[in-house]
Design a protein around this motif. Structure first.
Motif, PDB file in Angstrom:
ATOM      1  N   MET A   1       0.806  -1.221   0.000  1.00 57.79           N
ATOM      2  CA  MET A   1       0.000   0.000   0.000  1.00 57.79           C
ATOM      3  C   MET A   1       0.842   1.276   0.000  1.00 57.79           C
ATOM      4  N   LYS A   2       2.132   1.175   0.193  1.00 55.67           N
ATOM      5  CA  LYS A   2       2.998   2.358   0.213  1.00 55.67           C
ATOM      6  C   LYS A   2       3.468   2.682  -1.204  1.00 55.67           C
ATOM      7  N   VAL A   3       3.701   3.948  -1.449  1.00 58.44           N
ATOM      8  CA  VAL A   3       4.198   4.386  -2.749  1.00 58.44           C
ATOM      9  C   VAL A   3       5.699   4.095  -2.859  1.00 58.44           C
ATOM     10  N   PRO A   4       6.209   3.900  -4.077  1.00 60.16           N
ATOM     11  CA  PRO A   4       7.642   3.612  -4.239  1.00 60.16           C
ATOM     12  C   PRO A   4       8.551   4.707  -3.690  1.00 60.16           C
ATOM     13  N   SER A   5       8.083   5.941  -3.670  1.00 60.24           N
ATOM     14  CA  SER A   5       8.914   7.049  -3.196  1.00 60.24           C
ATOM     15  C   SER A   5       8.796   7.287  -1.688  1.00 60.24           C
ATOM     16  N   ALA A   6       8.083   6.424  -0.975  1.00 57.50           N
ATOM     17  CA  ALA A   6       7.864   6.615   0.466  1.00 57.50           C
ATOM     18  C   ALA A   6       9.195   6.705   1.210  1.00 57.50           C
TER      19      ALA A   6
ATOM     20  N   PHE B   1      -3.189   4.221   0.478  1.00 53.52           N
ATOM     21  CA  PHE B   1      -4.430   3.545   0.827  1.00 53.52           C
ATOM     22  C   PHE B   1      -5.559   4.005  -0.083  1.00 53.52           C
ATOM     23  N   SER B   2      -6.575   3.164  -0.236  1.00 48.65           N
ATOM     24  CA  SER B   2      -7.625   3.361  -1.229  1.00 48.65           C
ATOM     25  C   SER B   2      -8.280   4.732  -1.136  1.00 48.65           C
ATOM     26  N   TRP B   3      -8.453   5.269   0.070  1.00 47.45           N
ATOM     27  CA  TRP B   3      -9.100   6.567   0.202  1.00 47.45           C
ATOM     28  C   TRP B   3      -8.221   7.704  -0.308  1.00 47.45           C
ATOM     29  N   LYS B   4      -6.940   7.406  -0.565  1.00 51.19           N
ATOM     30  CA  LYS B   4      -6.040   8.411  -1.133  1.00 51.19           C
ATOM     31  C   LYS B   4      -5.877   8.245  -2.645  1.00 51.19           C
ATOM     32  N   SER B   5      -6.342   7.123  -3.173  1.00 43.32           N
ATOM     33  CA  SER B   5      -6.154   6.820  -4.586  1.00 43.32           C
ATOM     34  C   SER B   5      -7.040   7.696  -5.461  1.00 43.32           C
ATOM     35  N   ARG B   6      -6.490   8.099  -6.567  1.00 44.93           N
ATOM     36  CA  ARG B   6      -7.261   8.876  -7.538  1.00 44.93           C
ATOM     37  C   ARG B   6      -7.885   7.971  -8.591  1.00 44.93           C
ATOM     38  N   ASP B   7      -7.374   6.733  -8.679  1.00 43.16           N
ATOM     39  CA  ASP B   7      -7.847   5.798  -9.709  1.00 43.16           C
ATOM     40  C   ASP B   7      -7.683   4.384  -9.162  1.00 43.16           C
ATOM     41  N   LEU B   8      -8.782   3.788  -8.688  1.00 46.21           N
ATOM     42  CA  LEU B   8      -8.703   2.474  -8.052  1.00 46.21           C
ATOM     43  C   LEU B   8      -8.286   1.371  -9.026  1.00 46.21           C
ATOM     44  N   GLU B   9      -8.604   1.513 -10.311  1.00 44.55           N
ATOM     45  CA  GLU B   9      -8.139   0.498 -11.270  1.00 44.55           C
ATOM     46  C   GLU B   9      -6.622   0.566 -11.407  1.00 44.55           C
ATOM     47  N   HIS B  10      -6.073   1.774 -11.358  1.00 46.10           N
ATOM     48  CA  HIS B  10      -4.615   1.929 -11.359  1.00 46.10           C
ATOM     49  C   HIS B  10      -4.014   1.306 -10.101  1.00 46.10           C
ATOM     50  N   SER B  11      -4.660   1.511  -8.961  1.00 44.01           N
ATOM     51  CA  SER B  11      -4.204   0.899  -7.705  1.00 44.01           C
ATOM     52  C   SER B  11      -4.190  -0.618  -7.829  1.00 44.01           C
ATOM     53  N   ALA B  12      -5.234  -1.170  -8.432  1.00 41.88           N
ATOM     54  CA  ALA B  12      -5.325  -2.620  -8.626  1.00 41.88           C
ATOM     55  C   ALA B  12      -4.205  -3.111  -9.542  1.00 41.88           C
ATOM     56  N   GLU B  13      -3.928  -2.369 -10.591  1.00 41.10           N
ATOM     57  CA  GLU B  13      -2.850  -2.760 -11.516  1.00 41.10           C
ATOM     58  C   GLU B  13      -1.497  -2.714 -10.817  1.00 41.10           C
ATOM     59  N   LEU B  14      -1.270  -1.703  -9.987  1.00 41.89           N
ATOM     60  CA  LEU B  14      -0.027  -1.640  -9.224  1.00 41.89           C
ATOM     61  C   LEU B  14       0.101  -2.847  -8.301  1.00 41.89           C
ATOM     62  N   ALA B  15      -0.999  -3.251  -7.674  1.00 40.05           N
ATOM     63  CA  ALA B  15      -0.973  -4.427  -6.796  1.00 40.05           C
ATOM     64  C   ALA B  15      -0.606  -5.675  -7.583  1.00 40.05           C
ATOM     65  N   ARG B  16      -1.168  -5.831  -8.778  1.00 40.48           N
ATOM     66  CA  ARG B  16      -0.847  -7.006  -9.611  1.00 40.48           C
ATOM     67  C   ARG B  16       0.618  -6.988 -10.041  1.00 40.48           C
ATOM     68  N   GLN B  17       1.112  -5.826 -10.445  1.00 40.57           N
ATOM     69  CA  GLN B  17       2.526  -5.711 -10.815  1.00 40.57           C
ATOM     70  C   GLN B  17       3.426  -5.983  -9.610  1.00 40.57           C
ATOM     71  N   GLY B  18       3.025  -5.467  -8.461  1.00 41.71           N
ATOM     72  CA  GLY B  18       3.791  -5.694  -7.239  1.00 41.71           C
ATOM     73  C   GLY B  18       3.820  -7.160  -6.859  1.00 41.71           C
ATOM     74  N   TRP B  19       2.671  -7.824  -6.986  1.00 42.21           N
ATOM     75  CA  TRP B  19       2.634  -9.251  -6.674  1.00 42.21           C
ATOM     76  C   TRP B  19       3.568 -10.022  -7.603  1.00 42.21           C
ATOM     77  N   ALA B  20       3.623  -9.659  -8.868  1.00 44.37           N
ATOM     78  CA  ALA B  20       4.522 -10.347  -9.806  1.00 44.37           C
ATOM     79  C   ALA B  20       5.967 -10.223  -9.329  1.00 44.37           C
ATOM     80  N   ARG B  21       6.344  -9.068  -8.837  1.00 47.30           N
ATOM     81  CA  ARG B  21       7.711  -8.875  -8.311  1.00 47.30           C
ATOM     82  C   ARG B  21       7.941  -9.722  -7.066  1.00 47.30           C
ATOM     83  N   ALA B  22       6.982  -9.665  -6.137  1.00 45.85           N
ATOM     84  CA  ALA B  22       7.110 -10.421  -4.891  1.00 45.85           C
ATOM     85  C   ALA B  22       7.121 -11.931  -5.162  1.00 45.85           C
TER      86      ALA B  22
END
Length: 189
Positions: free
Chosen positions: A57-62, A84-105
């Motif tokens: 849930m943290k941004v890469p620049s945190a 966190f979701s209440w800070k997101s401007r685009d929840l589909e983008h948030s979901a895509e970041l989660a999928r990309q992050g999971w691929a890395r993990a």
């Protein structure tokens, strides 16, 4: 407070099984899940074990306190999300970041080069449907046997709890926010 006598012998017999990588889960409504995970990461690093931390849930620049400390120690910690979701401007983008992050993990887990991989706040993208649960469970089952993995976040799915070796539920007894005291740097960052 009731005074009690200290124990004079070990409470449980010493485990006789073979050492192997563990799946650990920190969940529940209380504070401290991530903080405890970072403590375990420090313990492993202090023993010379390779550790990698992913924060879903943290941004890469945190640059929170844990990022600064782990950078000084040379422990990789990566923000994979956009807050966190209440800070997101685009929840589909948030979901895509989660999928990309999971691929890395997932790649890190399957590579088997780390003693401990922390998947901080992964329960949120699972609960929001941004990540499918079954591929995460499959990776946990199929990871190399020496890899320990710690997953954190509220509301851990029952299937994850069933798979895990150790589950700790953090309960809320009292919270300073209930008294109107805001978050403080160095305590909650």
């Amino acid at each position: 407070m009731q005074i009690e006598a200290p124990p004079t012998h070990a409470g449980a017999p010493k485990a006789q099984g073979e050492r192997r990588g563990l799946v650990l889960v920190h969940t529940g409504p209380g504070k401290g899940k991530s903080t405890a995970a970072f403590g375990l990461a420090l313990r492993a690093h202090g023993r010379g074990k390779p550790v990698h931390i992913y924060q879903f849930m943290k941004v890469p620049s945190a640059r929170f306190g844990e990022h600064r400390a782990f950078a000084q120690l040379g422990v990789p910690i990566e923000g994979l999300g956009d807050g966190f979701s209440w800070k997101s401007r685009d929840l589909e983008h948030s979901a895509e970041l989660a999928r990309q992050g999971w691929a890395r993990a997932e790649a890190t887990l399957r590579a088997g080069q780390h003693f401990l991989v922390v998947l901080d706040e992964i329960t949120y993208p699972l609960r929001y449907g941004w990540l499918a649960l079954e591929p995460v469970l499959a990776c946990l089952r199929e990871r190399p046997p020496q890899v320990n993995v710690l997953l954190t976040g509220r509301g851990a799915p029952a299937e994850l709890i069933e798979l895990a070796d150790t589950v700790t539920e953090f309960g809320l007894v009292k919270h300073h926010h209930q008294q109107g005291v805001p978050a403080q740097r160095g305590i909650e960052d």
